[in-house]
Design a protein around this motif. Structure first.
Motif, mmCIF file in Angstrom:
data_model
loop_
_atom_site.group_PDB
_atom_site.id
_atom_site.type_symbol
_atom_site.label_atom_id
_atom_site.label_comp_id
_atom_site.label_asym_id
_atom_site.label_seq_id
_atom_site.Cartn_x
_atom_site.Cartn_y
_atom_site.Cartn_z
ATOM 1 N N SER A 21 0.833 -1.203 0.000
ATOM 2 C CA SER A 21 0.000 0.000 0.000
ATOM 3 C C SER A 21 0.866 1.250 0.000
ATOM 4 C CB SER A 21 -0.873 -0.031 1.252
ATOM 5 O OG SER A 21 -1.457 1.212 1.453
ATOM 6 N N ARG A 22 0.435 2.259 -0.790
ATOM 7 C CA ARG A 22 1.117 3.555 -0.716
ATOM 8 C C ARG A 22 0.605 4.308 0.515
ATOM 9 N NH1 ARG A 22 0.096 5.452 -5.642
ATOM 10 N NH2 ARG A 22 2.030 4.722 -6.547
ATOM 11 N N ARG A 23 -0.650 4.046 0.861
ATOM 12 C CA ARG A 23 -1.306 4.753 1.955
ATOM 13 C C ARG A 23 -0.755 4.302 3.323
ATOM 14 N NH1 ARG A 23 -5.896 3.693 4.356
ATOM 15 N NH2 ARG A 23 -5.970 1.705 3.312
ATOM 16 N N ILE A 24 -0.538 2.990 3.444
ATOM 17 C CA ILE A 24 -0.053 2.452 4.722
ATOM 18 C C ILE A 24 1.445 2.208 4.565
ATOM 19 C CG2 ILE A 24 -0.297 0.576 6.382
ATOM 20 C CD1 ILE A 24 -2.980 -0.095 4.868
ATOM 21 N N GLY A 25 2.232 2.917 5.322
ATOM 22 C CA GLY A 25 3.684 2.762 5.182
ATOM 23 C C GLY A 25 4.180 1.533 5.917
ATOM 24 N N THR A 26 5.484 1.242 5.773
ATOM 25 C CA THR A 26 6.093 0.210 6.618
ATOM 26 C C THR A 26 6.269 0.811 8.008
ATOM 27 O OG1 THR A 26 8.282 0.939 5.970
ATOM 28 C CG2 THR A 26 7.344 -0.888 4.730
ATOM 29 N N ILE A 27 6.582 -0.019 8.963
ATOM 30 C CA ILE A 27 6.642 0.466 10.344
ATOM 31 C C ILE A 27 7.835 1.414 10.553
ATOM 32 C CG2 ILE A 27 7.948 -1.482 11.310
ATOM 33 C CD1 ILE A 27 5.669 -1.228 13.620
ATOM 34 N N GLY A 28 8.864 1.273 9.731
ATOM 35 C CA GLY A 28 9.945 2.261 9.722
ATOM 36 C C GLY A 28 10.974 2.100 10.820
ATOM 37 N N VAL A 29 10.782 1.124 11.714
ATOM 38 C CA VAL A 29 11.828 0.799 12.683
ATOM 39 C C VAL A 29 12.319 -0.605 12.339
ATOM 40 C CG1 VAL A 29 11.171 2.293 14.601
ATOM 41 C CG2 VAL A 29 9.967 0.141 14.253
ATOM 42 N N GLY A 30 13.274 -1.120 13.111
ATOM 43 C CA GLY A 30 13.829 -2.432 12.777
ATOM 44 C C GLY A 30 15.154 -2.208 12.081
ATOM 45 N N GLU A 31 16.083 -1.604 12.805
ATOM 46 C CA GLU A 31 17.331 -1.160 12.181
ATOM 47 C C GLU A 31 18.553 -1.887 12.709
ATOM 48 O OE1 GLU A 31 16.892 3.221 12.531
ATOM 49 O OE2 GLU A 31 15.991 2.979 10.552
ATOM 50 N N PRO A 153 30.869 -13.083 13.458
ATOM 51 C CA PRO A 153 31.168 -12.116 14.532
ATOM 52 C C PRO A 153 30.457 -10.779 14.430
ATOM 53 C CG PRO A 153 32.994 -12.220 12.985
ATOM 54 C CD PRO A 153 31.996 -13.246 12.538
ATOM 55 N N TYR A 154 29.646 -10.570 13.434
ATOM 56 C CA TYR A 154 28.913 -9.305 13.444
ATOM 57 C C TYR A 154 27.596 -9.402 12.701
ATOM 58 C CZ TYR A 154 30.919 -8.458 8.734
ATOM 59 O OH TYR A 154 31.286 -8.555 7.420
ATOM 60 N N ALA A 155 26.749 -8.402 12.991
ATOM 61 C CA ALA A 155 25.502 -8.192 12.255
ATOM 62 C C ALA A 155 25.600 -6.789 11.673
ATOM 63 C CB ALA A 155 24.322 -8.319 13.213
ATOM 64 N N TYR A 156 24.462 -6.212 11.294
ATOM 65 C CA TYR A 156 24.473 -4.862 10.733
ATOM 66 C C TYR A 156 23.413 -3.994 11.405
ATOM 67 C CZ TYR A 156 26.562 -7.541 6.882
ATOM 68 O OH TYR A 156 27.335 -8.392 6.136
ATOM 69 N N HIS A 157 23.627 -2.686 11.292
ATOM 70 C CA HIS A 157 22.565 -1.704 11.478
ATOM 71 C C HIS A 157 22.285 -1.124 10.098
ATOM 72 C CE1 HIS A 157 24.782 -1.067 15.500
ATOM 73 N NE2 HIS A 157 23.673 -1.739 15.784
ATOM 74 N N PHE A 158 21.045 -0.794 9.820
ATOM 75 C CA PHE A 158 20.745 -0.120 8.546
ATOM 76 C C PHE A 158 19.483 0.710 8.692
ATOM 77 C CE2 PHE A 158 19.602 -4.747 7.962
ATOM 78 C CZ PHE A 158 18.262 -4.619 8.249
ATOM 79 N N ASP A 159 19.306 1.623 7.740
ATOM 80 C CA ASP A 159 18.087 2.417 7.704
ATOM 81 C C ASP A 159 16.971 1.527 7.138
ATOM 82 O OD1 ASP A 159 15.996 4.045 6.519
ATOM 83 O OD2 ASP A 159 17.267 5.767 6.979
ATOM 84 N N ALA A 160 15.959 1.251 7.969
ATOM 85 C CA ALA A 160 14.936 0.271 7.592
ATOM 86 C C ALA A 160 14.200 0.695 6.316
ATOM 87 C CB ALA A 160 13.937 0.107 8.730
#
Ligand SMILES: Cc1cc2nc3c(=O)[nH]c(=O)nc-3n(C[C@H](O)[C@H](O)[C@H](O)COP(=O)(O)OP(=O)(O)OC[C@H]3O[C@@H](n4cnc5c(N)ncnc54)[C@H](O)[C@@H]3O)c2cc1C
Length: 501
Positions: A21-31, A153-160
């Motif tokens: 949906s364009r109207r309903i965005g993703t939650i935007g967290v989860g980084e 030994p590692y994971a990532y952070h990213f802009d969700a």
């Protein structure tokens, strides 16, 4: 994630359509992610240079837990397995022979790198841990979590949001069909299976299998199929979050290669350093704190940088659907279940679910046993995570208000009470931790038990009968190796400035 993974797995054998949906965005967290996420990118054939610069990616080597034992204290839960001396984990030895008082820095290398804000890679891209060096003869490509015998030994952070855009482009370029529209109805057939999706502008859509990735709305699994939801809130009461995106100058501030979880009066605040900003948010229990109070606490925590930023208030549905796969519909992500983001397991649970979906994919058949096994595996994974998270509150030494005192009194799931008792006599191990795959290994439980400070612990009596000298030698080796790494590794900000150029 699901569409691109299914495409990578099955190529042209399966047609995948995404409706969003364009109207309903993703939650935007989860980084912030878990160390297993590396296998997801490898499965898609994506290197760090392909996606990290586009998504403001950074490295995450650990979770840093601040103020859980008492204000001003911190410790790390690193992506690093425990060393073993004479068949006994080094942390058990540490309890006996002591050290500097910091189990994490005494027994592991990664906490030193986090304190130094170091990069896990040298400027020539070599990894600090040679055991995990990318091997061109043995690429990780197309391996799954179940095949992993190593702790990456590692994971990532990213802009969700940027990662969602990136994966969307990636999937579409590889043949996934994307429809931007709203699903307004999902009528069932006479058997109670989803018959079709009714969209606002594209008419009816039909498929052999429907994957519900509609977030907390759970549009198909929860609404259309009315699958009952099992709340975990009796054990994990945090049900709200308020989040901010804070621009920072990373070159000046440096980028600590870990997520920080700072305990608060009614929950905890996450701090996720991305390349160009910080993602932060207060996860709290609405029974103990209102949204205005939570937002105020978060703004005070961030300081002047938060002044003109808009806060995002989120309600969280904590628990899981009774079944994640019902008839011809599989819920993946928030639609099927979620536990609060402490230890960043949302995306891990999605990745695990996708892999299980590939493993138990129905093909043209309708085998209920495949569905049942999928449901068992995904339910066990989230319930294991629930148990690990309960330990954080149960084990934290803090008892300074009702929120933290009540955390000690709450009922724990079956079997966990016995395990808590066992940990008082011997640090958690394979025989005394949640027995099914849920990403966390016994060493993670050990870190929590030692760091949180609220569980009475003692070393195994057998260690009084052993020669402790080899353990002292190993503890000295950790210190020596750590110092060498801190002296030679570039800072994360310096390494990433090359990658993001
Ligand atoms: C406060 C908080 C912090 C978190 N932090 C982390 C973290 O640090 N690490 C981590 O691993 N996980 C974290 N998570 C979990 C993570 O955010 C999610 O697992 C992840 O973003 C996946 O979300 P989703 O795809 O299930 O839902 P969403 O991101 O909500 O996406 C839902 C999608 O469904 C579409 N949609 C909904 N309804 C319709 C409709 N009727 N018609 C068409 N399309 C529709 C929307 O357009 C959207 O694209 C966090 C979650 C919360 C709540």
């Amino acid at each position: 994630m699901t569409a691109s993974y299914l495409r990578a797995a099955f190529a042209d054998s399966v047609d995948v359509t995404v409706v969003e949906s364009r109207r309903i965005g993703t939650i935007g967290v989860g980084e912030a992610t878990f160390s297993t996420v590396r296998h997801f990118f490898d499965y898609l054939g994506l290197s760090e240079a392909d996606w990290m610069p586009e998504c403001n990616g950074t490295y995450k080597l650990a979770v840093r837990l601040e103020d859980w034992r008492a204000p001003g204290t911190y410790f790390y839960h690193p992506f690093e397995r425990m060393r073993v001396v004479d068949g006994v984990p080094l942390t058990d030895w540490w309890q006996k022979v002591g050290g500097t008082g910091r189990f994490d820095r005494d027994c592991f290398l990664i906490p030193w790198l986090c304190d130094a804000k170091a990069s896990p890679r040298y400027l020539d891209h070599r990894l600090f841990e040679q055991d995990f060096e990318d091997d061109p003869d043995r690429p990780l490509y197309r391996t799954t979590l179940a095949e992993q015998n190593t702790q990456f030994p590692y994971a990532y952070h990213f802009d969700a949001s940027l990662l969602a855009d990136f994966l969307c482009r990636h999937a579409v370029e590889r043949g996934v069909r994307r429809i931007v529209d709203d699903v307004v109805d999902a009528p069932l057939d006479e058997r109670g299976w989803i018959d079709r999706l009714v969209t606002r502008e594209h008419g009816d859509l039909t498929a052999d299998l429907y994957v519900d990735c509609s977030g907390f709305r759970s549009r198909l699994l929860g609404d259309a199929l009315a699958e009952p939801f099992r709340s975990f809130q009796d054990a994990l009461p945090n049900d709200r979050a308020v989040a901010l995106r804070v621009p920072v100058d990373t070159a000046v501030r440096g980028i600590r290669p870990c997520t920080t979880a700072t305990a608060q009066d009614a929950g905890w605040i996450w701090t996720i350093p991305l390349y160009d900003r910080i993602g932060t948010g207060y996860v709290y229990a609405s029974d103990y704190c209102g949204p205005e109070e939570a937002e105020r606490a978060l703004r005070d925590f961030v300081g002047p940088d938060a002044a003109d930023l808009e806060a995002n208030h989120i309600r969280m549905r904590i628990g899981r659907s009774e079944r994640a796969w019902v008839n011809n519909c599989v819920g993946i992500g928030l639609s099927a279940g979620f536990v609060e983001p402490l230890q960043s397991t949302g995306i891990f649970l999605i990745q695990h679910a996708i892999e299980q979906l590939v493993r138990y994919f129905p093909g043209t058949g309708r085998d209920p046993v495949l569905r049942g096994t999928y449901n068992l595996s995904t339910a066990r994974a989230i319930e294991g995570v629930r148990e690990f998270l309960i330990l954080h509150y149960r084990g934290a030494a803090r008892t300074d208000n009702d929120y933290w005192r009540d955390a000690k009194r709450r009922a724990v799931p079956d079997d966990m009470a016995a395990r808590l008792e066992q940990w008082g006599s011997k640090l958690p191990d394979n025989d005394t931790t949640y027995p099914y795959y849920h990403a966390f290994e016994p060493y993670s439980y050990v870190c929590m038990a030692l760091g949180l400070g609220g569980i009475p612990l003692r070393h195994p009596p057998a260690l009084d009968l052993f020669d402790a000298r080899p353990a002292r030698v190993e503890l000295a080796r950790v210190r020596e190796q750590a110092r060498k790494l801190v002296d030679t590794l570039p800072s994360q900000a310096e390494y990433l400035s090359g990658l993001h150029r």
